[in-house]
Scaffold this active site. Structure first.
Site, PDB file in Angstrom:
ATOM      1  N   HIS A 108       0.825  -1.205   0.000  1.00  0.00           N
ATOM      2  CA  HIS A 108       0.000   0.000   0.000  1.00  0.00           C
ATOM      3  C   HIS A 108       0.860   1.256   0.000  1.00  0.00           C
ATOM      4  CE1 HIS A 108       0.347  -0.451   4.521  1.00  0.00           C
ATOM      5  NE2 HIS A 108       0.499   0.850   4.427  1.00  0.00           N
TER       6      HIS A 108
ATOM      7  N   ASP B 212       0.466  -7.601   1.225  1.00  0.00           N
ATOM      8  CA  ASP B 212       0.846  -6.216   1.499  1.00  0.00           C
ATOM      9  C   ASP B 212       2.362  -6.043   1.567  1.00  0.00           C
ATOM     10  OD1 ASP B 212       0.600  -3.561   1.981  1.00  0.00           O
ATOM     11  OD2 ASP B 212      -0.186  -3.739   4.019  1.00  0.00           O
TER      12      ASP B 212
ATOM     13  N   SER C  55       4.700   4.334   9.999  1.00  0.00           N
ATOM     14  CA  SER C  55       5.467   3.131  10.329  1.00  0.00           C
ATOM     15  C   SER C  55       5.238   1.999   9.339  1.00  0.00           C
ATOM     16  CB  SER C  55       5.102   2.648  11.737  1.00  0.00           C
ATOM     17  OG  SER C  55       3.745   2.235  11.782  1.00  0.00           O
TER      18      SER C  55
END
Length: 1030
Positions: free
Chosen positions: A127, A158, A240
């Site tokens: 993402h 991801d 993060s």
């Protein structure tokens, strides 16, 4: 439009995600909050995107901070480990330059870490890398910066891999963090080292508590599936994303991906098994095969599986083979028309794959990835019955879009597996990823599937391209479409296809070798078809006793205005309203400037709800909120009636007849009374100055219909129009963030001098006083120093309103007059050219005089001055530059009305999301005074300097904020996605404007080969498309 569009509320075909620990949660990358604060009402060049994935970042971070776990000082072992790790952790600053698939255009920052120092590979989240065009760079621990580009983004999971040049890092050794998915265990202590909350380096501690949770769900954006996630308490937050999760030995055991937004300290980590495989494939030069059967599985515990039909015999076998397992894989979604359709069903419990007992996603991925194009045998339990099926494994990359086409201001690609899985639909169709230009549909900006164009089916992208190639510029075509949230409803609309502002049909294809998307022109536009005259009749106005009033129906036309580029701070890209025909023989129509704000636009005029013709701007009044447009009357075979404008001022208390058009375009009418005529003060917009009416009298009437109608007239019994009923654009409401609009009347006598000149073929050349007036009562005037003699004269001159006018604001002019010979704030004007000024319409004398003899009161002293007026023909924008995704032009009139000093003639009017301007914080309302230290007093100097800047290099802009605060911004130029472009008003051009593109050191007349849709484009609202006439 026939049919209804689906609601905005987020809803998929899937069951609503539970509000439990397994609900959807925000991903941890940080959007640039500093450039879009909550109170910001300045225009961007695309739709307002409130934080990513439905979460407002600042609120999200504040909610997370109290949950940070207190930790004691690290041991020596941990300290040594952290020192080794931080050298390999990078801060990623990036732009996703245009909307694509589940990702909007945005600028953000996240974290990554080096996994191959020799080849320059960085592991981060998918993402972050995104599925569409990416442009970014990495900052290492010693603040060395290096460009990075994607070489792989996983279709489902991801993670993505960026590549950088290792030789560019000169001042520190770079190691690679070893990936050790086998070391992830429940109970081990870990550290999350990354760019938490947007800080350069944060080290958060936690303990892995689960290895078998389902992938977190993030709402309507991108979500991972068909994998397990790890769970820990580390309290990570925005920025993060992509952080390494390391153990005490310095091995990366997982990848930070997401966390809860409700204050809990729970975080979710992606296992590294699949990233490790992808990395090895890249290192060995092998393709990264990805297989899938278009069926989503989830982990369910044994007790749930029993309810779904797991038999005691199979449970015993599973528990014996996998003593530590407590879950099994269960089919959750089976996509229609996919490989698993009619073979697997929702609720099926997976027992074996190719004869092998299987309970984990990792092993299932292994089998599918190595079986692309081959069949696999699945043993399923369905309600206790054993079902054995053979399913062919498909190629995941083939159902993940790697290209899009831009045409007519919109962008389109094939429906992705991500979207199909989210809504439980077949993975096919043409998806609108950028609903702009001609393809801006109502109520929602994304999620549309095109069904037909011009009565031709468009089942796939290739067919859609061929259909669009055959459509002429300016054609009006029928388009049917559905929304993914509501496939039961087929929406039908008629679109005006624009191939003149954006002439090229561009195909963008992902290039994993360069990290860029390569643009190709598929087709030039077909020329417009010559319009033909058409016949129509008007409706008849019923239930009115005045035939002359009823006849005015034949004087109204529907006007639609589409603006491909945002100029002058105007907040919308398209507006519509009703215009009044004032000369049917010449096709002249008067309409509000809230509908037609400037002349870089497409205007369509619809007559009798039947005949559609083009229009063009003839005149824009600088102060009184009206525009005059013109259509070709030869194309109209209809009994259009020229409205008769009254030369007599309407008075307070007078009876009149109100005819208006409400918000849905329906005509309403009522007998009424004029309640008030007053000098209106439209509030200025505090964020971004835009056109507003000043020095104008407004009329209100005693009917509730007036507040419902933005267009109309006040008319006498004999059919004479006494006033126009117009929409006035006001300020943006700080609470609702919506633009206020005021509906007021404008007396017709003030229009007559301008209308008569235009009818004679003369271009009106108005003059004006560069000030804003406010009415004051006699009690105030006396305190300001007005004598009793003048007060008595006012009482006699205007028996209805005892008032004078005071200067409240001076408009900054480029050639300032000496203060002694100009109006100043606080001056009270008594007379102009011998006429006592007691109402705003008395000021109309300024429009036709280069100099006025004024009597005024200043500081309690009566003065006689000769006031010079200024030309009103240079207040409109006639030139603009698009550079690095921002629109620059000379400060427009609204800016000069609100500012006391111009810092330069280079003003930032708008910007595009996902652009360098957005990334580096260059906001609208700034003035640019220098480029790389060279003064840029005007657009000519600015353009000369910026075209010298090489692509992909840094430069300095010295800027001045609207509030006189100087600052310097460093930016990196990007010509590939945001080429430099100049727009020049040119009456010789077909659309009235000429475009010059500066790209790759070349000067191109018209549109360049590169650039994304929205490179100067529509706010979703921004959503803006600045491709212009070539």
């Amino acid at each position: 439009m026939n049919g209804t569009t689906s609601p905005i509320a987020a809803r998929s075909k899937r069951k609503e995600p539970p509000h439990t620990v397994d609900g959807r949660h925000p991903k941890h990358h940080r959007t640039n909050g500093e450039v879009a604060p909550a109170a910001d009402n300045t225009p961007d060049n695309q739709d307002e995107f409130e934080g990513e994935f439905g979460v407002e970042l600042e609120e999200y971070e504040d909610a997370r901070l109290p949950a940070v776990l207190p930790t004691g000082p690290d041991t020596a072992e941990w300290q040594a480990t952290i020192q080794r790790v931080v050298r390999n952790v990078v801060s990623i600053r990036f732009c996703q330059t245009c909307s694509f698939d589940t990702d909007p255009a945005l600028t953000s920052e996240a974290t990554g870490f080096v996994v191959d120092a020799e080849r320059g590979y960085i592991l981060t989240n998918r993402h972050v890398v995104g599925s569409g065009p990416f442009w970014g760079y990495c900052i290492f621990d010693n603040h060395e910066e290096v460009d990075a580009y994607p070489v792989y983004r996983d279709p489902v999971h991801d993670f993505g891999i960026l590549k950088f040049d290792p030789k560019a890092i000169k001042y520190m050794p770079v190691d690679a963090l070893p990936l050790r998915p086998d070391l992830a265990k429940v109970g081990i202590e870990i550290r999350v080292v990354g760019n938490d909350a947007g800080e350069k380096l944060s080290i958060l501690s936690g303990v892995i508590s689960r290895l078998d949770r389902n992938a977190p769900e993030y709402g309507e954006g991108y979500s991972d599936f068909n994998t397990c996630y790890y769970q820990a308490s580390a309290a990570a937050s925005g920025g993060s994303s992509g952080s390494p999760v390391v153990n005490m030995d310095g091995y990366a055991v997982a990848l930070q991906a997401g966390g809860r937004a409700d204050g809990a300290a729970t975080d979710y980590f992606l296992p590294l098994d699949r990233p490790l495989r992808a990395l090895k494939c890249l290192q060995e030069g092998n393709p990264i095969t990805r297989g899938d059967i278009q069926c989503q599985f989830v982990l369910k515990p044994f007790d749930e599986c029993r309810r779904l039909g797991l038999t005691p015999e199979w449970e015993a076998q599973i528990r014996k083979a996998f003593p530590k397992e407590t879950n099994m894989l269960v089919a959750e979604i089976v996509l229609p028309e996919g490989p698993s359709h009619k073979k697997a069903e929702e609720g099926d419990v997976l027992i074996k794959v190719n004869g092998e007992l299987l309970t984990q996603f990792i092993r299932l991925d292994d089998i599918l990835d190595s079986s692309v194009g081959k069949p696999v045998k699945l043993l399923l339990l369905r309600g206790g019955e054993e079902i054995e099926v053979e399913i062919e494994v498909g190629d995941l990359h083939s159902i993940t879009p790697d290209r899009f086409v831009s045409v007519a201001g919109g962008s389109f690609h094939s429906l992705s597996y991500q979207q199909a899985r989210l809504y439980g639909v077949a993975c096919k169709g043409v998806f609108v990823c950028e609903a702009g230009g001609s393809f801006r549909f109502d109520n929602a900006e994304n999620g549309w599937l095109i069904q037909t164009v011009d009565h031709k089916k468009t089942p796939d992208l290739e067919t859609f391209i061929e259909v669009m190639k055959g459509i002429h510029d300016k054609a009006r075509v029928v388009v049917t479409y559905k929304h993914l949230r509501d496939l039961h409803t087929l929406n039908t609309t008629i679109l005006h296809i624009d191939r003149h502002w954006s002439k090229k049909m561009k195909l963008a294809v992902r290039n994993d070798e360069t990290g860029l998307w390569d643009f190709t022109n598929l087709a030039d536009p077909l020329p417009p078809v010559a319009p033909i005259p058409r016949k129509a009749d008007f409706i008849q106005l019923e239930h009115t006793s005045h035939p002359a009033v009823a006849d005015l129906v034949r004087s109204f036309v529907h006007v639609s205005c589409v603006m491909p580029v945002k100029l002058d701070g105007f907040p919308k890209n398209r507006k519509w309203g009703m215009g009044l025909v004032i000369d049917a023989d010449k096709g002249l129509v008067v309409i509000s400037r809230a509908i037609v704000p400037y002349d870089l636009c497409d205007i369509t005029v619809t007559i009798a709800d039947s005949i559609v013709v083009e229009g063009k701007v003839v005149f824009l009044h600088p102060l009184q909120n009206y525009a005059i447009i013109q259509y070709d009357p030869k194309l109209v075979d209809a009994p259009v009636l020229s409205a008769r404008l009254s030369s007599q001022e309407i008075t307070q208390g007078a009876s009149t007849y109100f005819i208006g058009y409400n918000r849905i375009g329906r005509i309403v009418h009522a007998a009424t009374t004029v309640t008030e005529i007053f000098a209106v003060t439209i509030p200025a917009n505090s964020g971004a100055p835009r056109y507003r009416a000043v020095n104008v009298d407004a009329i209100t009437v005693d009917t509730s219909l007036s507040g419902q109608c933005g267009s109309g007239v006040l008319v006498a019994q004999d059919g004479t129009v006494q006033a126009l009923w117009l929409t006035y654009l006001g300020e943006r409401n700080p609470s609702t963030h919506r633009d206020e609009e005021y509906h007021l009347g404008l007396a017709t006598p003030t229009l007559l001098p301008v209308v008569e000149q235009i009818q004679r073929g003369v271009d009106p050349k108005l003059r004006m006083l560069s000030v804003e007036f406010r009415a004051i009562q006699m009690s105030q005037a006396r305190l300001m120093g007005v004598s009793e003699e003048w007060i008595q004269k006012v009482s006699v001159a205007n028996t209805a309103h005892h008032q004078l006018f005071m200067v409240t604001k001076r408009t900054f002019e480029r050639n300032e007059q000496e203060e002694a010979a100009a109006l100043l704030e606080g001056d009270v004007v008594l007379s102009l050219n011998g006429k006592i000024i007691t109402k705003i319409s008395d000021l109309d004398i300024m429009y036709s005089n280069e100099q006025l003899d004024a009597v005024l009161v200043r500081n309690c002293e009566e003065l006689s001055l000769k006031l010079d007026t200024v030309a009103a023909d240079d207040v409109e924008t006639t030139r603009a530059v698009s550079f690095c995704g921002a629109i620059f032009h000379a400060p427009h009139h609204a800016v000069r009305q609100q500012i006391s000093k111009l810092f330069s003639e280079v003003y930032v009017s708008a910007r595009t999301r996902g652009s360098p301007s957005y990334q580096y914080g260059l906001a609208p309302t700034n003035f640019i005074t220098h480029v790389n230290g060279k003064p840029t007093p005007d657009l000519e100097a600015f353009l000369a300097e910026v075209v010298k800047i090489p692509d992909n290099t840094y430069f300095r802009l010295r800027a001045m904020s609207f509030d006189s605060v100087p600052w310097v911004v460093t930016m990196k130029k990007n010509d590939h996605y945001f080429p430099t472009m100049e727009l020049i008003k040119d009456p010789k051009e077909e659309c009235g404007w000429r475009r010059i593109t500066y790209e790759g050191g070349k000067v191109i007349q018209g549109e360049g080969p590169d650039g994304v849709v929205g490179s100067a484009g529509e706010i979703t609202d921004m959503d803006v498309d600045a491709d212009v006439c070539g």
